[in-house]
Scaffold this motif. Structure first.
Motif, mmCIF file in Angstrom:
data_model
loop_
_atom_site.group_PDB
_atom_site.id
_atom_site.type_symbol
_atom_site.label_atom_id
_atom_site.label_comp_id
_atom_site.label_asym_id
_atom_site.label_seq_id
_atom_site.Cartn_x
_atom_site.Cartn_y
_atom_site.Cartn_z
ATOM 1 N N GLN A 1 -0.751 15.154 -0.913
ATOM 2 C CA GLN A 1 -1.233 14.905 0.585
ATOM 3 C C GLN A 1 -1.988 13.950 0.973
ATOM 4 O OE1 GLN A 1 0.828 16.842 2.564
ATOM 5 N NE2 GLN A 1 0.162 16.128 3.762
ATOM 6 N N GLN A 2 -3.112 13.650 0.016
ATOM 7 C CA GLN A 2 -4.382 12.345 0.667
ATOM 8 C C GLN A 2 -3.975 11.301 -0.073
ATOM 9 O OE1 GLN A 2 -7.585 13.573 -2.582
ATOM 10 N NE2 GLN A 2 -7.901 15.775 -1.702
ATOM 11 N N SER A 3 -2.690 11.044 -0.106
ATOM 12 C CA SER A 3 -2.373 10.087 -0.527
ATOM 13 C C SER A 3 -1.328 9.338 0.387
ATOM 14 C CB SER A 3 -1.913 9.762 -1.984
ATOM 15 O OG SER A 3 -2.332 9.664 -2.617
ATOM 16 N N ILE A 4 -1.107 10.878 1.043
ATOM 17 C CA ILE A 4 0.138 9.930 2.135
ATOM 18 C C ILE A 4 -0.346 10.160 3.924
ATOM 19 C CG2 ILE A 4 1.651 11.490 3.390
ATOM 20 C CD1 ILE A 4 3.360 12.905 0.954
ATOM 21 N N THR A 5 -1.516 11.153 3.179
ATOM 22 C CA THR A 5 -2.197 11.265 5.116
ATOM 23 C C THR A 5 -2.644 10.024 4.946
ATOM 24 O OG1 THR A 5 -2.677 13.230 4.694
ATOM 25 C CG2 THR A 5 -4.285 12.364 5.707
ATOM 26 N N LYS A 6 -3.243 9.054 3.784
ATOM 27 C CA LYS A 6 -3.867 7.926 4.062
ATOM 28 C C LYS A 6 -2.827 6.154 3.841
ATOM 29 C CE LYS A 6 -7.311 5.077 0.659
ATOM 30 N NZ LYS A 6 -7.739 5.412 -0.785
ATOM 31 N N TYR A 7 -1.778 6.568 2.852
ATOM 32 C CA TYR A 7 -1.089 5.403 2.807
ATOM 33 C C TYR A 7 0.443 5.778 3.910
ATOM 34 C CZ TYR A 7 -4.219 4.370 -0.978
ATOM 35 O OH TYR A 7 -4.827 3.645 -1.536
ATOM 36 N N LEU A 8 0.333 6.292 4.687
ATOM 37 C CA LEU A 8 1.783 6.992 5.647
ATOM 38 C C LEU A 8 0.934 7.345 6.491
ATOM 39 C CD1 LEU A 8 4.179 7.535 1.916
ATOM 40 C CD2 LEU A 8 4.155 5.458 3.597
ATOM 41 N N PRO A 9 0.433 7.325 6.929
ATOM 42 C CA PRO A 9 0.160 8.139 8.445
ATOM 43 C C PRO A 9 1.145 8.072 9.310
ATOM 44 C CG PRO A 9 -1.223 6.318 8.799
ATOM 45 C CD PRO A 9 -0.354 6.204 7.367
ATOM 46 N N ASP A 10 1.530 7.052 9.435
ATOM 47 C CA ASP A 10 3.069 7.015 10.783
ATOM 48 C C ASP A 10 3.547 7.681 10.496
ATOM 49 O OD1 ASP A 10 0.510 5.420 12.398
ATOM 50 O OD2 ASP A 10 1.404 3.873 11.435
ATOM 51 N N PHE A 11 4.545 8.487 9.152
ATOM 52 C CA PHE A 11 5.603 9.084 8.938
ATOM 53 C C PHE A 11 5.429 10.297 8.777
ATOM 54 C CE2 PHE A 11 5.698 5.181 7.378
ATOM 55 C CZ PHE A 11 6.497 4.237 6.803
ATOM 56 N N GLN A 12 6.690 11.150 9.733
ATOM 57 C CA GLN A 12 6.515 12.713 9.714
ATOM 58 C C GLN A 12 6.540 12.881 8.241
ATOM 59 O OE1 GLN A 12 9.144 13.972 11.887
ATOM 60 N NE2 GLN A 12 9.429 16.270 11.073
ATOM 61 N N ALA A 13 5.858 14.020 7.915
ATOM 62 C CA ALA A 13 5.269 14.331 6.528
ATOM 63 C C ALA A 13 5.313 16.183 6.457
ATOM 64 C CB ALA A 13 4.507 13.588 5.680
ATOM 65 N N SER A 14 5.471 16.843 5.464
ATOM 66 C CA SER A 14 4.923 17.816 5.100
ATOM 67 C C SER A 14 3.227 17.743 5.736
ATOM 68 C CB SER A 14 5.278 18.996 4.072
ATOM 69 O OG SER A 14 5.102 19.895 3.877
ATOM 70 N N THR A 15 2.622 18.814 5.571
ATOM 71 C CA THR A 15 1.583 19.135 5.680
ATOM 72 C C THR A 15 0.573 19.743 4.739
ATOM 73 O OG1 THR A 15 1.127 20.349 7.619
ATOM 74 C CG2 THR A 15 0.572 18.049 7.989
ATOM 75 N N VAL A 16 1.376 21.225 3.910
ATOM 76 C CA VAL A 16 1.190 22.148 3.430
ATOM 77 C C VAL A 16 0.929 20.755 1.919
ATOM 78 C CG1 VAL A 16 2.636 23.624 2.096
ATOM 79 C CG2 VAL A 16 2.348 23.814 4.250
ATOM 80 N N ILE A 17 -0.104 21.505 1.092
ATOM 81 C CA ILE A 17 -0.735 21.294 0.219
ATOM 82 C C ILE A 17 0.476 22.099 -1.602
ATOM 83 C CG2 ILE A 17 -2.338 21.561 -1.550
ATOM 84 C CD1 ILE A 17 -2.692 19.423 0.610
ATOM 85 N N CYS A 18 1.943 21.146 -1.649
ATOM 86 C CA CYS A 18 2.319 21.758 -3.029
ATOM 87 C C CYS A 18 2.803 20.087 -3.573
ATOM 88 C CB CYS A 18 3.831 22.140 -1.691
ATOM 89 S SG CYS A 18 4.797 22.603 -2.932
ATOM 90 N N MET A 19 3.513 20.677 -4.940
ATOM 91 C CA MET A 19 3.791 19.522 -5.874
ATOM 92 C C MET A 19 4.946 18.928 -5.135
ATOM 93 S SD MET A 19 5.244 21.876 -8.579
ATOM 94 C CE MET A 19 4.188 23.210 -8.388
ATOM 95 N N HIS A 20 5.914 19.092 -4.713
ATOM 96 C CA HIS A 20 6.840 18.405 -3.408
ATOM 97 C C HIS A 20 6.231 18.366 -2.032
ATOM 98 C CE1 HIS A 20 9.329 22.590 -3.518
ATOM 99 N NE2 HIS A 20 9.185 21.447 -2.247
#
Length: 445
Positions: A354-373
């Protein structure tokens, strides 16, 4: 080193190197006694140790034979970053603990292994399952619990058996569990889909489908949905239940990741079901291993008899050895201890993802739930298949979304991300590579 230990290691070495292969007969006790210049009792001590470790077995009046000469598998070191595999890390499971349970189960339930199982599952496992379900806030009677051969068997039986409403069409989220989508494509069962995104589902559309179509049940994953990694809030769950009651639609709740939800206040749909419209399914494939082939189904009273009849014709009962071993694993407290350890490990991976998605892919719509997928939604100009092939050349493995959709349903441009089999230190690097590829699409696809 004692004499019997020297003999033990000598024979073990021959087995593991393949000099004595599976099925090979060992030299007789008399021959070994002469070869090692020792008593027969010393030889027997060495052989018993090999037998206890399952390297050899005794055949009365014949001798000792090799069970298997292959060494246990060890995890491969690889520079691959595998975001595609959803099965748990096999080498992290405490096999020795579960092996104790299997061996004890064989000793304890010897007679049961030579009979067909009970219709609903091993009664002692049903009792332990009832206690386990209560930890997920699923309170039910033992007569409502069925042991099945994984959640897939439950879904198959529910899909083909008649319901009191006599309806035939199944409603599923889109995207959803790929093997269930494969089932619809293979058996051509009447099915319709409803779009689910990181924001949930359109409740007005759900009510329209419930009111105008012949819906038998709605298959949903309220918690940590596969493949999106999103969860419904309490209000959404309450609204879905309310609509199900209003239009006499059953809900099949697949709670396969109940062990990994960090939100302790998030209860299943089943918890507040006052009108027996929710069918609750629980799998052990993620918290333990898929090969166990054990699932739990909690059924409303109105469905018990029909489910029982259809289950009897499918397989009579699930594997007795697996059931007995799982019962002991639950009763001994091993499951609870392992559950805590593996949940913490996967939570760490989920946090990094989740931290990596927020850091490197901030402009993409994504899930914000802490989950293994999790997932990101790609822009229209990105060719998803070419992106996946490009990243594969960089040893980053991703899976397509195709199998998670029904035929003919509009497919979102979704990139699935699963860290079940990705070491912690590789997750950020993998997301960084994905972000780099997406920031230079003109160079790759």
């Amino acid at each position: 080193m004692l004499k019997y230990e020297i003999i033990y290691f000598n024979l073990l070495n021959q087995i593991q190197l393949g000099a004595l292969q599976a099925g090979a007969k060992l030299p007789s006790i008399r021959q070994l006694s002469r070869e090692f210049s020792c008593s027969k009792s010393t030889i027997l001590t060495a052989l018993r140790k090999l037998e206890n470790q399952h390297f050899i077995y005794a055949q009365p009046k014949s001798g000792y034979y090799v069970v298997d000469h292959q060494l246990p598998s060890t995890p491969n070191t690889s520079n691959v970053i595998d975001f595609a595999t959803s099965s748990p890390s096999w080498y992290a499971f405490p096999y020795k603990d579960f092996q104790h349970c299997i061996n004890k189960a064989i000793d304890t339930y010897q007679a049961d292994l030579f009979r067909y199982g009970t219709p609903k599952g091993l009664p002692s496992l049903v009792r332990e399952a009832q206690k386990l379900l209560e930890t997920y806030q699923v309170f039910t009677k033992q007569e409502n619990i069925f042991i099945t051969s994984g959640v897939q068997q439950s879904l198959f039986l529910l899909s083909i058996m008649p319901f009191p409403t006599k309806r035939t069409t199944i409603l599923v989220e889109q995207p959803s569990y790929h093997l269930y989508m494969d089932y619809f494509k293979t058996y051509q069962v009447p099915v319709v889909g409803i779009k689910r995104t990181s924001k949930g589902i359109d409740l007005q559309e759900l009510e329209t489908i419930f009111s105008k179509q012949d819906i038998k049940f709605f298959y949903t994953m309220p918690r940590l949905q596969n493949p999106l990694g999103t969860s419904f809030c309490k209000k959404e769950k309450d609204d879905i239940r309310r609509l199900a009651y209003k239009y006499s639609v059953y809900i099949v709740e697949d709670d396969y990741l109940a062990d990994f939800d960090l939100n302790t206040k998030s209860d299943p749909l089943f918890t507040d079901d006052m009108e027996q419209h929710v069918i609750y399914l629980k799998s052990f494939s993620k918290i333990m291993f898929p090969g166990l082939r054990i699932g739990l189904a909690v059924l409303p009273n109105a469905l018990i008899d029909s489910f029982q009849r259809h289950k009897n014709t499918a397989d009579i009962d699930s594997s007795m050895i697996s059931q007995a071993a799982l019962e002991l694993y639950l009763k001994s407290g091993m499951f609870e201890r392992y559950q805590k350890v593996v949940s913490e490990a996967y939570t760490q991976r989920a946090n990094i993802l989740q931290q990596s998605i927020t850091k490197y892919l901030p402009d993409f719509q994504a899930s914000t739930v802490i989950c293994m997928h999790s997932h990101i939604v790609l822009p229209k100009e990105i060719n998803t298949n070419r992106l996946i092939q490009h990243l594969k050349l960089k040893k980053i493995y991703l899976d397509t979304i195709e199998r998670n959709y029904l035929y003919g349903f509009y497919r979102e441009r979704i990139l699935k991300l699963n860290v079940s089999n990705v070491e912690d230190y590789k997750i950020e690097k993998g997301i960084q590579e994905i972000a780099h590829a997406l920031s230079h699409p003109q160079n790759h696809f």
